[in-house]
Design an enzyme around this catalytic site. Structure first.
Site, mmCIF file in Angstrom:
data_model
loop_
_atom_site.group_PDB
_atom_site.id
_atom_site.type_symbol
_atom_site.label_atom_id
_atom_site.label_comp_id
_atom_site.label_asym_id
_atom_site.label_seq_id
_atom_site.Cartn_x
_atom_site.Cartn_y
_atom_site.Cartn_z
ATOM 1 N N CYS A 1 0.790 -1.248 0.000
ATOM 2 C CA CYS A 1 0.000 0.000 0.000
ATOM 3 C C CYS A 1 0.816 1.290 0.000
ATOM 4 O O CYS A 1 0.494 2.212 -0.749
ATOM 5 C CB CYS A 1 -0.927 0.006 1.193
ATOM 6 S SG CYS A 1 -2.057 -1.356 1.160
ATOM 7 N N ASP B 1 20.090 4.194 2.240
ATOM 8 C CA ASP B 1 19.787 3.798 3.614
ATOM 9 C C ASP B 1 20.951 4.214 4.490
ATOM 10 O O ASP B 1 21.871 4.904 4.036
ATOM 11 C CB ASP B 1 19.407 2.315 3.727
ATOM 12 C CG ASP B 1 20.598 1.387 3.774
ATOM 13 O OD1 ASP B 1 21.727 1.834 3.494
ATOM 14 O OD2 ASP B 1 20.401 0.197 4.081
ATOM 15 N N ILE B 2 20.892 3.816 5.757
ATOM 16 C CA ILE B 2 21.887 4.279 6.715
ATOM 17 C C ILE B 2 23.306 3.835 6.336
ATOM 18 O O ILE B 2 24.281 4.471 6.693
ATOM 19 C CB ILE B 2 21.489 3.820 8.142
ATOM 20 C CG1 ILE B 2 22.258 4.540 9.229
ATOM 21 C CG2 ILE B 2 21.581 2.333 8.313
ATOM 22 C CD1 ILE B 2 21.425 5.501 9.985
ATOM 23 N N ARG C 1 15.298 2.392 2.876
ATOM 24 C CA ARG C 1 15.304 1.127 2.125
ATOM 25 C C ARG C 1 14.729 0.000 2.961
ATOM 26 O O ARG C 1 15.237 -1.117 2.960
ATOM 27 C CB ARG C 1 16.711 0.795 1.598
ATOM 28 C CG ARG C 1 16.624 -0.127 0.362
ATOM 29 C CD ARG C 1 17.978 -0.590 -0.152
ATOM 30 N NE ARG C 1 18.884 0.475 -0.448
ATOM 31 C CZ ARG C 1 20.125 0.544 0.039
ATOM 32 N NH1 ARG C 1 20.603 -0.402 0.840
ATOM 33 N NH2 ARG C 1 20.903 1.553 -0.288
ATOM 34 N N SER C 2 13.650 0.306 3.712
ATOM 35 C CA SER C 2 13.023 -0.755 4.503
ATOM 36 C C SER C 2 12.321 -1.719 3.551
ATOM 37 O O SER C 2 11.999 -1.374 2.410
ATOM 38 C CB SER C 2 12.017 -0.168 5.490
ATOM 39 O OG SER C 2 10.904 0.363 4.811
HETATM 40 P P1 NAD Z 1 12.304 1.419 9.135
HETATM 41 O O1 NAD Z 1 12.903 1.788 10.450
HETATM 42 O O2 NAD Z 1 11.982 0.016 8.826
HETATM 43 O O3 NAD Z 1 13.274 1.934 7.967
HETATM 44 C C1 NAD Z 1 13.916 3.165 8.015
HETATM 45 C C2 NAD Z 1 14.812 3.322 6.799
HETATM 46 O O4 NAD Z 1 15.430 4.598 6.855
HETATM 47 C C3 NAD Z 1 15.934 2.287 6.718
HETATM 48 O O5 NAD Z 1 16.141 1.908 5.375
HETATM 49 C C4 NAD Z 1 17.144 3.057 7.248
HETATM 50 O O6 NAD Z 1 18.383 2.569 6.783
HETATM 51 C C5 NAD Z 1 16.855 4.434 6.708
HETATM 52 N N1 NAD Z 1 17.548 5.454 7.489
HETATM 53 C C6 NAD Z 1 17.492 5.666 8.809
HETATM 54 N N2 NAD Z 1 18.308 6.691 9.139
HETATM 55 C C7 NAD Z 1 18.883 7.119 7.996
HETATM 56 C C8 NAD Z 1 19.818 8.126 7.686
HETATM 57 N N3 NAD Z 1 20.323 8.903 8.615
HETATM 58 N N4 NAD Z 1 20.177 8.281 6.395
HETATM 59 C C9 NAD Z 1 19.663 7.503 5.427
HETATM 60 N N5 NAD Z 1 18.773 6.538 5.657
HETATM 61 C C10 NAD Z 1 18.386 6.336 6.931
HETATM 62 O O7 NAD Z 1 10.996 2.337 8.998
HETATM 63 P P2 NAD Z 1 9.750 2.244 7.964
HETATM 64 O O8 NAD Z 1 8.782 1.217 8.409
HETATM 65 O O9 NAD Z 1 10.239 2.186 6.578
HETATM 66 O O10 NAD Z 1 9.080 3.659 8.242
HETATM 67 C C11 NAD Z 1 9.795 4.844 7.991
HETATM 68 C C12 NAD Z 1 8.913 6.056 8.253
HETATM 69 O O11 NAD Z 1 7.839 6.065 7.326
HETATM 70 C C13 NAD Z 1 8.303 6.091 9.631
HETATM 71 O O12 NAD Z 1 8.287 7.422 10.103
HETATM 72 C C14 NAD Z 1 6.893 5.599 9.398
HETATM 73 O O13 NAD Z 1 5.983 6.111 10.356
HETATM 74 C C15 NAD Z 1 6.620 6.146 8.023
HETATM 75 N N6 NAD Z 1 5.621 5.357 7.271
HETATM 76 C C16 NAD Z 1 4.637 6.041 6.662
HETATM 77 C C17 NAD Z 1 3.679 5.365 5.941
HETATM 78 C C18 NAD Z 1 2.584 6.143 5.275
HETATM 79 O O14 NAD Z 1 2.526 7.343 5.379
HETATM 80 N N7 NAD Z 1 1.751 5.536 4.544
HETATM 81 C C19 NAD Z 1 3.732 3.981 5.847
HETATM 82 C C20 NAD Z 1 4.780 3.292 6.439
HETATM 83 C C21 NAD Z 1 5.745 4.005 7.145
#
Ligand code: NAD
Length: 304
Positions: free
Chosen positions: A142, A200-201, A177-178
């Protein structure tokens, strides 16, 4: 300052109308069950927003709260219940590989989030239909799908080009890149013809289909690039870093960039509009619309 801020609500309007009209005109009662087995406040907020939208559009949504130990049995029960057309689980539940296992316990036919192996595999391999006759489209996760719809709405997809190649020539950076959002999103955009830098990080990868889109599906390379190398040349910057302190310096952005934030936190600086042509501050509402759209697709497969 000529930046246009585009809100998710505006983007969802046509989808919501289409979903509501479909449900009303056909007199159907698609039923979605959401399982909440964690104490995550963001998940609860998302569940409440889903309930509100479903009520407005005519989708019968039921939130089932449970302990994580009983979740697997409850999913199986819902898989077998003909009155349930779609199943949604709020992750993280265990926060490890067991969550991946649970994603595959959900029956593919009811998987509104598109997280079971078959859908994920088809997405990465650019397989768009479940059947040879190309009547049943695959379910796409989604949030990545929502971001594709955002890009279509604001005109990043070029409708003059054939379906499947409409991002040819676009350079897009995705910071996240989650497995749930960033990696599938990078793959979808590259499969549609874009050149994507996935950050990603730990580093930056390039996703692409090669010059002239000669490849059928994207390939991936590691790079030695830094953010400073890629942000200034990107047409679109999409960011989802889950940290309140992470900010992309506006000074790095290309003039006229399209800036899209899907993190719960604001990843762009307050002055992003000094440089951006279009700014999309969040996409959550579009994600819920895609959830409903996927549900209708599953309903039709189960009933047709
Ligand atoms: P996650 O923690 O699984 O993944 C975070 C990603 O960000 C990883 O790939 C990590 O390496 C990268 N990252 C972290 N710090 C970084 C940095 N300093 N530089 C570069 N990359 C970095 O989180 P997620 O489940 O992917 O969710 C991420 C965000 O998106 C959250 O705030 C979540 O609430 C939001 N989200 C929004 C929606 C929506 O609006 N529909 C849906 C899912 C997630």
């Amino acid at each position: 300052m000529s930046c246009k801020t585009v809100l998710a609500k505006e983007i969802t309007e046509s989808f919501r109308k289409e979903i509501k009209d479909t449900i009303n005109s056909r007199g159907i009662h698609p039923r979605l069950v959401g399982f909440l087995a964690n104490q995550d406040q963001a998940a609860l907020k998302y569940a409440e927003a889903t309930a509100k939208t479903c009520l407005e559009t005519g989708v019968d949504f039921e939130l089932r709260k449970c302990n994580r130990e009983e979740l697997e049995d409850l999913i199986i029960e819902a898989n077998e219940d003909d009155n349930v057309h779609g199943i949604l689980v709020y992750y993280p539940v265990f926060g490890d590989r067991q969550d991946q296992y649970l994603q595959n316990v959900v029956d593919c036919q009811k998987d509104v989030e598109g997280l079971c192996h078959k859908y994920v595999y088809n997405m990465y391999h650019n397989i768009r239909y479940l059947d040879k006759e190309e009547t049943k489209k695959c379910i796409i996760p989604c949030t990545p799908l929502a971001i594709v719809k955002v890009l279509e709405y604001i005109g990043v997809y070029n409708p003059v080009l054939p379906y499947g190649n409409r991002l040819h020539g676009r350079l897009i950076t995705v910071i996240n890149r989650s497995e749930i959002v960033g990696r599938p999103l990078a793959a979808l955009l590259a499969n549609d013809g874009g050149k994507v830098y996935s950050v990603d990080i730990n580093g930056i990868q390039e996703f692409h289909r090669g010059p002239g889109l000669r490849l059928k599906k994207h390939e991936v390379h590691d790079t030695n690039f830094k953010l400073e190398d890629i942000i200034p040349i990107s047409d679109v910057v999409i960011t989802g870093v889950p940290s309140p302190t992470y900010k992309i310096p506006t000074s790095l952005l290309r003039d006229g960039v399209i800036a899209i934030n899907f993190s719960a936190y604001k990843n762009f600086e307050p002055n992003v509009k000094d440089k951006a042509s279009i700014y999309v501050p969040s996409v959550g509402k579009v994600t819920i619309a895609m959830l409903e759209r996927n549900l209708l697709r599953l309903y039709d497969c189960q009933n047709g």
